[in-house]
Design an enzyme around this catalytic site. Structure first.
Site, PDB file in Angstrom:
ATOM      1  N   ASP A 193     -12.471  -8.903   5.338  1.00 27.71           N
ATOM      2  CA  ASP A 193     -13.707  -9.067   4.565  1.00 27.71           C
ATOM      3  C   ASP A 193     -14.196 -10.517   4.649  1.00 27.71           C
ATOM      4  O   ASP A 193     -15.382 -10.788   4.807  1.00 27.71           O
ATOM      5  CB  ASP A 193     -13.491  -8.724   3.077  1.00 27.71           C
ATOM      6  CG  ASP A 193     -13.684  -7.246   2.777  1.00 27.71           C
ATOM      7  OD1 ASP A 193     -13.464  -6.422   3.681  1.00 27.71           O
ATOM      8  OD2 ASP A 193     -14.042  -6.917   1.629  1.00 27.71           O
ATOM      9  N   LYS A 214       1.982 -14.620   4.071  1.00 25.56           N
ATOM     10  CA  LYS A 214       2.329 -15.530   2.978  1.00 25.56           C
ATOM     11  C   LYS A 214       3.844 -15.729   3.010  1.00 25.56           C
ATOM     12  O   LYS A 214       4.546 -15.536   2.008  1.00 25.56           O
ATOM     13  CB  LYS A 214       1.821 -14.937   1.650  1.00 25.56           C
ATOM     14  CG  LYS A 214       1.883 -15.874   0.465  1.00 25.56           C
ATOM     15  CD  LYS A 214       0.946 -17.057   0.532  1.00 25.56           C
ATOM     16  CE  LYS A 214       1.184 -17.994  -0.632  1.00 25.56           C
ATOM     17  NZ  LYS A 214       0.438 -19.268  -0.515  1.00 25.56           N
ATOM     18  N   ASP A 220      -6.488  -6.835   4.808  1.00 26.47           N
ATOM     19  CA  ASP A 220      -7.612  -6.332   4.010  1.00 26.47           C
ATOM     20  C   ASP A 220      -8.503  -7.503   3.601  1.00 26.47           C
ATOM     21  O   ASP A 220      -9.728  -7.475   3.767  1.00 26.47           O
ATOM     22  CB  ASP A 220      -7.055  -5.624   2.768  1.00 26.47           C
ATOM     23  CG  ASP A 220      -8.148  -5.057   1.881  1.00 26.47           C
ATOM     24  OD1 ASP A 220      -9.160  -4.580   2.418  1.00 26.47           O
ATOM     25  OD2 ASP A 220      -7.979  -5.091   0.645  1.00 26.47           O
ATOM     26  N   ASP A 262      -3.731 -18.279   2.716  1.00 27.01           N
ATOM     27  CA  ASP A 262      -4.669 -19.067   1.897  1.00 27.01           C
ATOM     28  C   ASP A 262      -5.389 -20.109   2.761  1.00 27.01           C
ATOM     29  O   ASP A 262      -6.617 -20.225   2.734  1.00 27.01           O
ATOM     30  CB  ASP A 262      -3.962 -19.708   0.687  1.00 27.01           C
ATOM     31  CG  ASP A 262      -2.636 -20.368   1.024  1.00 27.01           C
ATOM     32  OD1 ASP A 262      -2.152 -20.213   2.167  1.00 27.01           O
ATOM     33  OD2 ASP A 262      -2.077 -21.053   0.149  1.00 27.01           O
ATOM     34  N   TYR A 287       0.801  -1.233   0.000  1.00 24.63           N
ATOM     35  CA  TYR A 287       0.000   0.000   0.000  1.00 24.63           C
ATOM     36  C   TYR A 287       0.831   1.278   0.000  1.00 24.63           C
ATOM     37  O   TYR A 287       0.376   2.302   0.493  1.00 24.63           O
ATOM     38  CB  TYR A 287      -0.926   0.015   1.217  1.00 24.63           C
ATOM     39  CG  TYR A 287      -2.175  -0.808   1.045  1.00 24.63           C
ATOM     40  CD1 TYR A 287      -2.129  -2.203   1.108  1.00 24.63           C
ATOM     41  CD2 TYR A 287      -3.410  -0.208   0.814  1.00 24.63           C
ATOM     42  CE1 TYR A 287      -3.277  -2.961   0.960  1.00 24.63           C
ATOM     43  CE2 TYR A 287      -4.559  -0.963   0.668  1.00 24.63           C
ATOM     44  CZ  TYR A 287      -4.488  -2.334   0.734  1.00 24.63           C
ATOM     45  OH  TYR A 287      -5.628  -3.084   0.593  1.00 24.63           O
TER      46      TYR A 287
HETATM   47  C1  IPM Z   1     -10.491  -1.081   3.164  1.00 23.96           C
HETATM   48  C2  IPM Z   1     -10.623  -0.760   1.703  1.00 23.96           C
HETATM   49  C3  IPM Z   1      -9.417   0.059   1.252  1.00 23.96           C
HETATM   50  C4  IPM Z   1      -8.187  -0.767   1.481  1.00 23.96           C
HETATM   51  C5  IPM Z   1      -9.531   0.565  -0.211  1.00 23.96           C
HETATM   52  C6  IPM Z   1     -10.744   1.412  -0.431  1.00 23.96           C
HETATM   53  C7  IPM Z   1      -8.292   1.299  -0.644  1.00 23.96           C
HETATM   54  O1  IPM Z   1     -10.762  -1.920   0.958  1.00 23.96           O
HETATM   55  O2  IPM Z   1     -10.426  -0.152   3.981  1.00 23.96           O
HETATM   56  O3  IPM Z   1     -10.470  -2.254   3.515  1.00 23.96           O
HETATM   57  O4  IPM Z   1      -7.834  -1.622   0.660  1.00 23.96           O
HETATM   58  O5  IPM Z   1      -7.547  -0.572   2.509  1.00 23.96           O
HETATM   59 MN    MN Z   2     -10.994  -3.717   2.182  1.00 18.88          MN
END
Ligand code: IPM
Ligand code: MN
Length: 382
Positions: free
Chosen positions: A266, A205, A262, A238, A158
């Site tokens: 999710d 990883k 990230d 993974d 990032y």
């Molecule tokens: C998050 C989002 C961001 C990230 C994007 C919007 C750049 O997915 O906050 O998880 O990848 O950090």
């Molecule tokens: Mn995200």
């Protein structure tokens, strides 16, 4: 730090569904302020991709300085689309390379304010159903889904750098000792404070990415040297993705490099009602920014349809962080009551958005926000 007469909150609604979910969350914040007699000075700053399209900059001049001066920041979401395509900044305006328009809010705020730990709870509240194969079901047991993902928040892939090579492009993965030490210390301290499994899992990883090997090595050093009371656990990302679905009860605190965090945050949200309920805090030693972890979901924008509960739980995390930082118990109590109001709404299972209850019975975003306000008001008066 001591309690303050007034807390200065910068709100960055951003793009897509960001403004609608944040407006519901700010109403809850304002009500909590009234009930607990805490003064919040809230300043909203327009920003993100739609702002870039109009102004060729991501927010008005002086906005970053306001974020730096704020007691806490609340972010909706960034990411705007034009003709179905995401908006990126133009070369030189303001960055040499194109970046996601909204980079200043989400990535540069994290880096420039040193918000090194991205804290994302994976917690399933009783009663929550979520969509699998298009059906609303309850798969996981609420008592078995309660861990926190800590994502390193300033580096890894990032950095915003991408270099051209003869036959393509290279984006570097940067892992430094300083950033790794402070985020893993944060994770170990959190595990100590939670006093649950007393375990931290390092997810990376490192079997293939050298820089991730370094992350794991620093994790091991700090853990063994400074946290002998905490168990060290390791997983490759993974394999972790399937274990967090199959055995969420195995986890207490999980820490990993930025991109890994990230993805697994999710994925973890799958077991906790989905992204509509997932909140996070970007936390440093001097500043913090709270946000729903979902994106701007352009296709749902402006329909008063999106789930505001993730943004409301981001407010709850912000109240709790502010209360602890300023030794101001009113804020911690407000945080508890906001969480209790959300938990009760979920347990009742009546006033919820489409993602949690289906299109036929769905309430609007604003209705769910109002229902949380009502619960908060009632609990306070009872
Ligand atoms: C998050 C989002 C961001 C990230 C994007 C919007 C750049 O997915 O906050 O998880 O990848 O950090
Ligand atoms: Mn995200």
């Amino acid at each position: 730090m001591a309690p303050k007469r007034s807390y200065y909150i910068v709100a960055l609604p951003g793009d897509g569904i960001g403004p609608e979910v944040l407006s519901a969350a700010l109403r809850v914040l304002t009500l909590a302020g009234e009930l607990f007699e805490i003064h919040f000075q809230i300043e909203e700053i327009p920003c993100g991709g739609h702002y870039y399209v109009e102004h060729e900059r991501e927010w008005p001049e002086g906005s970053f300085e306001k974020c730096a001066a704020a007691d806490a920041i609340l972010l909706g979401a960034v990411g705007h689309e034009v003709d179905g395509k995401p908006v990126f900044t133009k070369p030189g305006k303001p960055y040499p390379e194109p970046q996601l328009a909204g980079f200043a809010q989400v990535i540069l705020n994290r880096q420039k304010l040193d918000l090194y730990a991205n804290v994302r709870p994976v917690k399933l509240y009783p009663g929550v159903k979520h969509k699998i194969h298009g059906e609303l079901v309850q798969v996981w047991n609420p008592s078995k889904v309660d861990y926190v993902v800590i994502r390193e928040n300033t580096e890894d892939a990032y950095t915003g750098e991408t270099n051209s090579i003869a036959d393509g492009q290279v984006t570097p993965i940067r892992i430094t000792r300083r950033a790794t030490e402070r985020v893993v210390r944060y994770a170990f301290n959190l595990a100590r404070g939670r006093n649950k499994l007393k375990k931290v899992t390092c997810v990376d990883k490192s079997n293939i990415i050298g820089a991730h090997r370094f992350f794991r090595q620093v994790f091991r050093e700090i853990g063994e040297r400074e946290f002998p009371d905490i168990a060290l656990d390791y997983a490759y990302v993974d394999a972790f993705c399937q274990w967090q679905i199959r055995n969420p009860e195995w986890y207490d605190v999980v820490v990993g490099p930025n991109l890994v965090g990230d993805i697994i945050s999710d994925n973890g949200a799958t077991t906790a009602g989905g992204l509509g309920l997932a909140a996070g805090g970007n936390i440093g030693d001097e500043h913090a920014m709270f946000e729903p972890i979902h994106g701007s979901a352009p296709k749902h924008a402006g329909k008063d349809k999106a789930n505001p509960l993730a943004a409301i739980l981001a407010v709850q995390m912000m109240l709790d962080w502010l209360g602890t930082r300023h030794v101001d118990e009113r804020l911690n109590r407000a945080a508890q009551q906001v969480e209790a109001a959300v938990a009760e709404l979920l347990r009742e299972g009546k006033t919820l958005t489409y993602d949690l209850i289906g299109e036929a019975k769905a309430a609007r975003c604003s209705e769910v926000g109002a229902a949380v306000e009502e619960k908060l008001w009632r609990t306070w008066h009872s």
